[in-house]
Design a protein around this motif. Sequence first.
Motif, PDB file in Angstrom:
ATOM      1  N   SER A   1       0.987  -1.167   0.015  1.00  0.00           N
ATOM      2  CA  SER A   1      -0.097  -0.093  -0.136  1.00  0.00           C
ATOM      3  C   SER A   1       0.930   1.146  -0.002  1.00  0.00           C
ATOM      4  O   SER A   1       1.596   1.459   0.794  1.00  0.00           O
ATOM      5  N   ARG A   2       0.791   2.056  -1.054  1.00  0.00           N
ATOM      6  CA  ARG A   2       1.569   3.251  -1.119  1.00  0.00           C
ATOM      7  C   ARG A   2       1.187   4.263   0.063  1.00  0.00           C
ATOM      8  O   ARG A   2       2.019   5.133   0.629  1.00  0.00           O
ATOM      9  N   ASP A   3      -0.199   4.313   0.457  1.00  0.00           N
ATOM     10  CA  ASP A   3      -0.667   5.051   1.464  1.00  0.00           C
ATOM     11  C   ASP A   3       0.147   4.709   2.910  1.00  0.00           C
ATOM     12  O   ASP A   3       0.466   5.543   3.764  1.00  0.00           O
ATOM     13  N   ARG A   4       0.246   3.463   3.092  1.00  0.00           N
ATOM     14  CA  ARG A   4       0.747   2.947   4.519  1.00  0.00           C
ATOM     15  C   ARG A   4       2.319   2.887   4.282  1.00  0.00           C
ATOM     16  O   ARG A   4       2.985   2.826   5.308  1.00  0.00           O
TER      17      ARG A   4
ATOM     18  N   GLN B   1      -6.473   0.461  -1.838  1.00  0.00           N
ATOM     19  CA  GLN B   1      -4.814   0.596  -1.636  1.00  0.00           C
ATOM     20  C   GLN B   1      -4.092  -0.322  -2.334  1.00  0.00           C
ATOM     21  O   GLN B   1      -3.362  -0.258  -2.744  1.00  0.00           O
TER      22      GLN B   1
END
Length: 202
Positions: free
Chosen positions: A41-44, A93
Motif C-alpha cells: 500500500s503506497r498510503d501505508r 489501496q
Amino acid sequence: MIKGMQFELDVFNAINKAVNEGNLGLIANACQVYRQKGYYSRDREKDIITDISIELYLDNSIKPSFIWVWECKDYRKSIPVDDIEEFHSKLEQIGADKTKGTVITSRGSFQSSALKYAEAKGIGVARLLPSDQIQWMIHFTHISMNVNSNNKVNNTLSALTNVNYIGHNQDFFGVTSNFHVLNDSSIEGYIRAELDGLIASM
C-alpha cells in the motif's frame, strides 16, 4: 488453533479445492490461492496482509491481472458498515482498478447498512454456516424442485442478516459483487459466477 484462524483455514481449503478441481473453466495455473499474503500500500508504505486472496493470471501475464480478496469475519455479532468501509479502503489501496472483494462470515451476520454499502461498492458478501446451524433433511424430488427464485433470495438475505438462521440442506449463502443471488448454493458455484463475470468484463 484460534477459532478465527480455523474459520479462515476452512474458507481457504474450500476455495483452494474449488480452484484446483478444474471445474471453473480456467486453464492450469491461471489461478493461485494464498493465505495471509501481503500487498503493498503506497498510503501505508507497507503491506496490507489479506486473509485469503485469489490471483487471476490472463494471457500468460507475469503479474496478476486481477486480485480477489476474501475477508473472513468469525465473530458472533452483526458486521457493521464500518467493517465493510474499512475493507473497501484496503481494496483501493491494493489496487482499485484490479481488485474485487468478498466478506465472508460464519456465526456472524450483516447489518442492513453493511449490505447496502457492499452493494454500492461492488463487494460480495457470503456466509458459511457453522455445523450446528444446519439441518440436513431428505426431501422428495417433487418438493425440492419447487423452490422458486423468490424463496431463494429471501432465504439468502435471511441467512446473511439473521445470526441465528438455520440452514436446511444448505451451508453456504452468497451474493455476488453485482448483488446477484445464485441458484447454485455452493462456494464453488459462487466462485465460478464471480470469475465468469470478471473475465467477461476484461
